[in-house]
Write a protein that holds these residues in place. Structure first.
Motif, PDB file in Angstrom:
ATOM      1  N   ASP A  68       0.755  -1.111  -0.096  1.00 39.00           N
ATOM      2  CA  ASP A  68      -0.001  -0.168  -0.040  1.00 39.00           C
ATOM      3  C   ASP A  68       0.747   1.134  -0.003  1.00 39.00           C
ATOM      4  O   ASP A  68       1.777   1.264   0.744  1.00 39.00           O
ATOM      5  CB  ASP A  68      -0.790   0.000   1.367  1.00 39.00           C
ATOM      6  CG  ASP A  68      -1.954  -1.093   1.294  1.00 39.00           C
ATOM      7  OD1 ASP A  68      -2.063  -1.844   0.103  1.00 39.00           O
ATOM      8  OD2 ASP A  68      -2.469  -1.460   2.341  1.00 39.00           O
ATOM      9  N   VAL A  69       0.753   2.210  -0.679  1.00 41.14           N
ATOM     10  CA  VAL A  69       1.483   3.653  -0.890  1.00 41.14           C
ATOM     11  C   VAL A  69       0.261   4.615  -0.609  1.00 41.14           C
ATOM     12  O   VAL A  69      -0.702   4.693  -1.114  1.00 41.14           O
ATOM     13  CB  VAL A  69       1.668   3.821  -2.279  1.00 41.14           C
ATOM     14  CG1 VAL A  69       2.522   5.092  -2.577  1.00 41.14           C
ATOM     15  CG2 VAL A  69       2.823   2.629  -2.767  1.00 41.14           C
ATOM     16  N   VAL A  70       0.828   5.518   0.249  1.00 44.78           N
ATOM     17  CA  VAL A  70      -0.022   6.742   0.783  1.00 44.78           C
ATOM     18  C   VAL A  70       0.510   8.026   0.690  1.00 44.78           C
ATOM     19  O   VAL A  70       1.937   8.058   0.888  1.00 44.78           O
ATOM     20  CB  VAL A  70      -0.392   6.496   2.365  1.00 44.78           C
ATOM     21  CG1 VAL A  70      -1.280   7.704   2.932  1.00 44.78           C
ATOM     22  CG2 VAL A  70      -1.126   5.092   2.612  1.00 44.78           C
ATOM     23  N   PHE A  71      -0.364   8.849   0.238  1.00 44.79           N
ATOM     24  CA  PHE A  71       0.381  10.380  -0.180  1.00 44.79           C
ATOM     25  C   PHE A  71      -0.011  11.139   1.086  1.00 44.79           C
ATOM     26  O   PHE A  71      -1.358  11.071   1.711  1.00 44.79           O
ATOM     27  CB  PHE A  71      -0.289  10.855  -1.449  1.00 44.79           C
ATOM     28  CG  PHE A  71       0.068  12.264  -1.612  1.00 44.79           C
ATOM     29  CD1 PHE A  71       0.911  12.605  -2.539  1.00 44.79           C
ATOM     30  CD2 PHE A  71      -0.507  13.283  -0.927  1.00 44.79           C
ATOM     31  CE1 PHE A  71       1.369  13.789  -2.886  1.00 44.79           C
ATOM     32  CE2 PHE A  71      -0.171  14.558  -1.279  1.00 44.79           C
ATOM     33  CZ  PHE A  71       0.789  14.917  -2.247  1.00 44.79           C
ATOM     34  N   LYS A  72       0.755  11.724   1.670  1.00 44.07           N
ATOM     35  CA  LYS A  72       0.634  12.339   3.076  1.00 44.07           C
ATOM     36  C   LYS A  72       1.240  13.526   3.325  1.00 44.07           C
ATOM     37  O   LYS A  72       2.284  13.809   2.640  1.00 44.07           O
ATOM     38  CB  LYS A  72       1.109  11.327   4.343  1.00 44.07           C
ATOM     39  CG  LYS A  72       0.603  10.097   4.530  1.00 44.07           C
ATOM     40  CD  LYS A  72       1.141   9.397   5.710  1.00 44.07           C
ATOM     41  CE  LYS A  72       0.753  10.094   6.882  1.00 44.07           C
ATOM     42  NZ  LYS A  72       1.472   9.139   8.207  1.00 44.07           N
ATOM     43  N   PHE A  73       0.455  14.617   3.778  1.00 41.82           N
ATOM     44  CA  PHE A  73       0.711  16.037   4.346  1.00 41.82           C
ATOM     45  C   PHE A  73       0.645  15.919   6.027  1.00 41.82           C
ATOM     46  O   PHE A  73      -0.578  15.827   6.231  1.00 41.82           O
ATOM     47  CB  PHE A  73       0.215  16.896   3.486  1.00 41.82           C
ATOM     48  CG  PHE A  73       0.205  18.470   4.501  1.00 41.82           C
ATOM     49  CD1 PHE A  73       1.588  18.782   4.343  1.00 41.82           C
ATOM     50  CD2 PHE A  73      -0.559  18.845   5.176  1.00 41.82           C
ATOM     51  CE1 PHE A  73       1.816  20.191   4.944  1.00 41.82           C
ATOM     52  CE2 PHE A  73      -0.252  20.107   5.735  1.00 41.82           C
ATOM     53  CZ  PHE A  73       0.655  20.633   5.788  1.00 41.82           C
ATOM     54  N   GLU A  74       1.576  16.212   6.671  1.00 41.55           N
ATOM     55  CA  GLU A  74       1.460  16.474   8.025  1.00 41.55           C
ATOM     56  C   GLU A  74       1.947  17.844   8.517  1.00 41.55           C
ATOM     57  O   GLU A  74       2.865  18.344   8.193  1.00 41.55           O
ATOM     58  CB  GLU A  74       2.263  15.282   8.728  1.00 41.55           C
ATOM     59  CG  GLU A  74       1.961  13.851   8.623  1.00 41.55           C
ATOM     60  CD  GLU A  74       3.081  13.002   9.073  1.00 41.55           C
ATOM     61  OE1 GLU A  74       4.025  13.340   9.369  1.00 41.55           O
ATOM     62  OE2 GLU A  74       2.576  11.833   9.088  1.00 41.55           O
ATOM     63  N   PRO A  75       1.028  18.384   9.212  1.00 36.69           N
ATOM     64  CA  PRO A  75       1.549  20.077   9.673  1.00 36.69           C
ATOM     65  C   PRO A  75       2.386  20.112  10.677  1.00 36.69           C
ATOM     66  O   PRO A  75       2.665  18.972  11.335  1.00 36.69           O
ATOM     67  CB  PRO A  75      -0.032  20.384   9.973  1.00 36.69           C
ATOM     68  CG  PRO A  75      -0.877  19.249  10.375  1.00 36.69           C
ATOM     69  CD  PRO A  75      -0.210  18.049   9.816  1.00 36.69           C
TER      70      PRO A  75
END
Length: 232
Positions: A68-75
């Motif tokens: 599984d590949v996930v695109f993430k943005f974490e603030p």
């Protein structure tokens, strides 16, 4: 207070255990501002991060992925050890006013008071599942655009938090007695806690019993109170 001094000295004496081995440039001013005060000690921070999949080569890698590949943005996130509860309350009010609506305070069994600056300004989207690509290259480009906009807003919030925090701390008197600015933020925090208590008791009262306490423009759901922590 003596215990807090020992905790801070031990914490600041440790080597940076992050992969980068140094402060994020955007977070550095806030971290240095807080650690320069005797009543605060930062324990961890991240200015925000973005994992991007872009271009033909990246798409090829995704197509060959077996998991599984996930695109993430974490603030931006910041954890601050505070000497007293009122110090954590001050930071909490500044954080909320700066847009970090998911911020909160924990009190550990050992008496450690931790203030966490957090927000819900996140993004997490699955790209593939069990090796199967679930999205198009066009959609990935769209996600990159959205994430970059979120990063820009994240930077504005960090800058706002730093400016508001500096003003609040500079308002303190030399002997660390509560100043007018500190009392202002403490009053705001107590008002929020009082408002939350009233809402929790709403099943036993009518709206007219506390109409003067609630303001139409306030967002009660965005405020977190103190919550117990079993381990620190």
């Amino acid at each position: 207070m003596a215990a807090f001094g020992r905790w801070k000295a031990q914490r600041l004496a440790r080597a940076d255990a992050s992969r980068k081995g140094a402060l994020d440039e955007r977070a550095a001013p806030v971290v240095r501002l807080l650690n320069g005060r005797a009543r605060f000690c930062t324990t961890s921070s991240c200015a925000g991060r973005l994992v991007l999949a872009q271009g033909g080569a990246a798409m090829t890698a995704l197509e060959k992925a077996t998991g599984d590949v996930v695109f993430k943005f974490e603030p931006f996130v910041l954890h601050v050890l505070c000497r007293e509860l009122q110090d954590a309350q001050l930071l909490h009010s500044v954080a909320i006013d700066s847009g970090f609506k998911n911020s909160g305070i924990t009190v550990g069994r050992g008496g450690k008071i931790m203030m966490a600056v957090r927000s819900t300004h996140c993004l997490e989207v699955p790209l593939s599942h069990m090796g199967k690509l679930m999205v198009s290259e066009e959609y990935i480009e769209f996600l990159i655009h959205v994430a970059n906009r979120k990063m820009e807003e994240n930077t504005r919030r960090i800058d706002r938090f730093y400016k508001c925090l500096r003003l609040a701390l500079e308002a303190d008197s030399a002997n660390n007695l509560p100043s007018e600015e500190t009392e202002k933020y403490h009053s705001v925090y107590v008002h929020r806690r009082k408002r939350k208590t009233i809402q929790e008791q709403d099943v036993h009262t009518s709206p007219k019993d506390h109409s003067e306490e609630l303001e139409p423009e306030d967002d009660p759901d965005s405020n977190l109170g103190i919550f117990a922590e079993t381990m620190m």
